[in-house]
Scaffold this motif. Structure first.
Motif, PDB file in Angstrom:
ATOM      1  N   ALA A   2       0.820  -1.211   0.000  1.00  0.00           N
ATOM      2  CA  ALA A   2       0.000   0.000   0.000  1.00  0.00           C
ATOM      3  C   ALA A   2       0.857   1.265   0.000  1.00  0.00           C
ATOM      4  O   ALA A   2       0.420   2.315  -0.484  1.00  0.00           O
ATOM      5  CB  ALA A   2      -0.930   0.007   1.211  1.00  0.00           C
ATOM      6  N   GLY A   3       2.063   1.169   0.523  1.00  0.00           N
ATOM      7  CA  GLY A   3       2.919   2.340   0.611  1.00  0.00           C
ATOM      8  C   GLY A   3       3.800   2.574  -0.602  1.00  0.00           C
ATOM      9  O   GLY A   3       4.520   3.583  -0.658  1.00  0.00           O
ATOM     10  N   ARG A   4       3.760   1.673  -1.576  1.00  0.00           N
ATOM     11  CA  ARG A   4       4.602   1.824  -2.763  1.00  0.00           C
ATOM     12  C   ARG A   4       3.838   2.496  -3.895  1.00  0.00           C
ATOM     13  O   ARG A   4       2.621   2.338  -4.015  1.00  0.00           O
ATOM     14  CB  ARG A   4       5.072   0.447  -3.243  1.00  0.00           C
ATOM     15  N   PRO A   5       4.533   3.211  -4.752  1.00  0.00           N
ATOM     16  CA  PRO A   5       3.861   3.768  -5.936  1.00  0.00           C
ATOM     17  C   PRO A   5       3.484   2.663  -6.911  1.00  0.00           C
ATOM     18  O   PRO A   5       4.068   1.572  -6.897  1.00  0.00           O
ATOM     19  CB  PRO A   5       4.924   4.699  -6.536  1.00  0.00           C
ATOM     20  N   ALA A   6       2.506   2.938  -7.750  1.00  0.00           N
ATOM     21  CA  ALA A   6       2.082   1.966  -8.753  1.00  0.00           C
ATOM     22  C   ALA A   6       3.213   1.699  -9.744  1.00  0.00           C
ATOM     23  O   ALA A   6       3.950   2.612 -10.126  1.00  0.00           O
ATOM     24  CB  ALA A   6       0.850   2.480  -9.494  1.00  0.00           C
ATOM     25  N   LYS A   7       3.368   0.441 -10.146  1.00  0.00           N
ATOM     26  CA  LYS A   7       4.350   0.099 -11.174  1.00  0.00           C
ATOM     27  C   LYS A   7       3.877   0.626 -12.521  1.00  0.00           C
ATOM     28  O   LYS A   7       2.693   0.468 -12.871  1.00  0.00           O
ATOM     29  CB  LYS A   7       4.537  -1.417 -11.265  1.00  0.00           C
ATOM     30  N   VAL A   8       4.766   1.235 -13.280  1.00  0.00           N
ATOM     31  CA  VAL A   8       4.433   1.770 -14.593  1.00  0.00           C
ATOM     32  C   VAL A   8       5.181   0.958 -15.651  1.00  0.00           C
ATOM     33  O   VAL A   8       6.376   0.692 -15.519  1.00  0.00           O
ATOM     34  CB  VAL A   8       4.806   3.262 -14.699  1.00  0.00           C
ATOM     35  N   PHE A   9       4.450   0.563 -16.703  1.00  0.00           N
ATOM     36  CA  PHE A   9       4.984  -0.292 -17.760  1.00  0.00           C
ATOM     37  C   PHE A   9       4.940   0.451 -19.094  1.00  0.00           C
ATOM     38  O   PHE A   9       4.085   1.315 -19.311  1.00  0.00           O
ATOM     39  CB  PHE A   9       4.175  -1.581 -17.861  1.00  0.00           C
ATOM     40  N   PRO A  10       5.819   0.084 -20.016  1.00  0.00           N
ATOM     41  CA  PRO A  10       5.840   0.788 -21.302  1.00  0.00           C
ATOM     42  C   PRO A  10       4.673   0.441 -22.213  1.00  0.00           C
ATOM     43  O   PRO A  10       4.346   1.215 -23.119  1.00  0.00           O
ATOM     44  CB  PRO A  10       7.174   0.356 -21.924  1.00  0.00           C
ATOM     45  N   THR A  11       4.036  -0.710 -22.018  1.00  0.00           N
ATOM     46  CA  THR A  11       2.933  -1.121 -22.899  1.00  0.00           C
ATOM     47  C   THR A  11       1.709  -1.508 -22.079  1.00  0.00           C
ATOM     48  O   THR A  11       1.835  -1.968 -20.928  1.00  0.00           O
ATOM     49  CB  THR A  11       3.329  -2.318 -23.781  1.00  0.00           C
ATOM     50  N   HIS A  64     -10.624  -4.357 -18.152  1.00  0.00           N
ATOM     51  CA  HIS A  64     -10.621  -2.956 -17.722  1.00  0.00           C
ATOM     52  C   HIS A  64      -9.691  -2.767 -16.524  1.00  0.00           C
ATOM     53  O   HIS A  64      -9.993  -1.992 -15.618  1.00  0.00           O
ATOM     54  CB  HIS A  64     -12.042  -2.503 -17.373  1.00  0.00           C
ATOM     55  N   GLY A  65      -8.572  -3.450 -16.545  1.00  0.00           N
ATOM     56  CA  GLY A  65      -7.694  -3.435 -15.389  1.00  0.00           C
ATOM     57  C   GLY A  65      -6.494  -2.521 -15.498  1.00  0.00           C
ATOM     58  O   GLY A  65      -5.642  -2.536 -14.604  1.00  0.00           O
ATOM     59  N   VAL A  66      -6.389  -1.724 -16.576  1.00  0.00           N
ATOM     60  CA  VAL A  66      -5.214  -0.860 -16.735  1.00  0.00           C
ATOM     61  C   VAL A  66      -5.631   0.590 -16.939  1.00  0.00           C
ATOM     62  O   VAL A  66      -6.761   0.884 -17.330  1.00  0.00           O
ATOM     63  CB  VAL A  66      -4.323  -1.320 -17.916  1.00  0.00           C
ATOM     64  N   ALA A  67      -4.685   1.471 -16.659  1.00  0.00           N
ATOM     65  CA  ALA A  67      -4.907   2.908 -16.838  1.00  0.00           C
ATOM     66  C   ALA A  67      -3.657   3.518 -17.450  1.00  0.00           C
ATOM     67  O   ALA A  67      -2.532   3.108 -17.134  1.00  0.00           O
ATOM     68  CB  ALA A  67      -5.219   3.564 -15.495  1.00  0.00           C
ATOM     69  N   GLU A  68      -3.842   4.501 -18.314  1.00  0.00           N
ATOM     70  CA  GLU A  68      -2.712   5.176 -18.936  1.00  0.00           C
ATOM     71  C   GLU A  68      -2.255   6.337 -18.064  1.00  0.00           C
ATOM     72  O   GLU A  68      -3.070   7.057 -17.483  1.00  0.00           O
ATOM     73  CB  GLU A  68      -3.102   5.691 -20.323  1.00  0.00           C
ATOM     74  N   GLY A  78       3.661   8.568 -17.987  1.00  0.00           N
ATOM     75  CA  GLY A  78       4.887   7.812 -18.201  1.00  0.00           C
ATOM     76  C   GLY A  78       4.708   6.429 -18.775  1.00  0.00           C
ATOM     77  O   GLY A  78       5.687   5.690 -18.960  1.00  0.00           O
ATOM     78  N   GLY A  79       3.463   6.021 -19.039  1.00  0.00           N
ATOM     79  CA  GLY A  79       3.223   4.673 -19.561  1.00  0.00           C
ATOM     80  C   GLY A  79       1.889   4.133 -19.087  1.00  0.00           C
ATOM     81  O   GLY A  79       0.902   4.868 -19.011  1.00  0.00           O
ATOM     82  N   TRP A  80       1.872   2.854 -18.729  1.00  0.00           N
ATOM     83  CA  TRP A  80       0.645   2.173 -18.340  1.00  0.00           C
ATOM     84  C   TRP A  80       0.839   1.496 -16.982  1.00  0.00           C
ATOM     85  O   TRP A  80       1.917   1.013 -16.674  1.00  0.00           O
ATOM     86  CB  TRP A  80       0.261   1.121 -19.384  1.00  0.00           C
TER      87      TRP A  80
END
Length: 244
Positions: free
Chosen positions: A120-129, A147-151, A154-156
């Motif tokens: 809960a304390g970590r930022p969301a992982k961001v992916f290139p695709t 519907h599990g991803v958001a743009e 910096g990515g997705w």
């Protein structure tokens, strides 16, 4: 903002998904409900906006805001099951005629809670695709999601707000005691998060669903029919009490 999906006509069933999932996980179940249904993306999930602070009460209050007046049945999975029990307390002005929770985790170790707080304390992982983000979202939810991803700039990323992991362990015994509606708890025969032994120790009248694990409603939607049938029975009893 809470994203809502609706369908059918007649007695209303409110459907609440588990941590990391979205309303879409109920699509195999809704055809078996003999009435109307309303499925939400819980706050911080899917297409719904996040909350400043996550608790079972804050989840329940957000759901209550989109439930229409009148009696409803509520069915929740895992996290959603605990939220369903909170709604059945009457504290959120929802008239719950019957409630069921499937796969609600009943035993939490100190280590499990510590790991959840760390996530809960970590930022969301961001992916290139988006495909990579979708794979991570599916891992978090335990099921694939459309519907599990958001743009992001910096990515997705997975649409799930990591802070939702900080909700903690539900006080199931307290919620059961507070419920103003008949309650059914159920679990899959091979559910590692809510083993049948834990369920039956907590509620001897619990229901074990044969041949399924934690995500019974996705693995085999037909397996949820006995839960729906119990909700219908309790709904009918609440509308037509003995002696009336």
């Amino acid at each position: 903002m809470i994203h809502v999906e609706r369908g059918g006509s007649g007695p209303l069933l409110v459907l609440l998904h588990g941590l990391g999932a979205t309303a879409e996980v109920w699509r195999g179940v809704t055809p078996h409900w003999p009435g109307s249904w309303l499925a939400v993306d819980l706050p911080g999930h899917g297409r719904s906006t996040p909350l400043e602070r996550y608790s079972f009460g804050s989840f329940a209050a957000a759901v209550a805001a989109v439930v229409p007046p009148g009696p409803v049945a509520v069915l929740g999975h895992s996290l959603g099951g605990a939220v369903a029990l909170a709604l059945a307390s009457g504290w959120f002005a929802v008239e719950v005629a019957a409630v069921a929770g499937v796969g609600v985790k009943l035993r939490w170790s100190a280590d499990e809670l510590a790991r959840a707080r760390a996530v809960a304390g970590r930022p969301a992982k961001v992916f290139p695709t988006p495909d990579e983000a979708a794979g991570w979202a599916a891992r978090l939810a335990g099921v694939p999601l459309a519907h599990g991803v958001a743009e992001t700039p910096g990515g997705w990323r997975a649409a799930l707000d990591p802070a939702a992991f900080g909700v903690g362990a539900p006080d199931v015994a307290g919620l059961l005691a507070a419920s103003r509606a008949p309650v059914l708890l159920a679990t899959g025969e091979t559910d590692p998060l809510c083993p049948p032994g834990d369920l039956l120790a907590a509620t001897p009248g619990g229901m074990v669903l044969a041949g399924v694990g934690h995500n019974a409603h996705v693995e085999q939607p037909e397996s949820i029919r006995p839960v729906l049938e119990r909700l219908v029975t309790e709904w009918d009893a609440s509308r037509h009490p003995v002696g009336c």
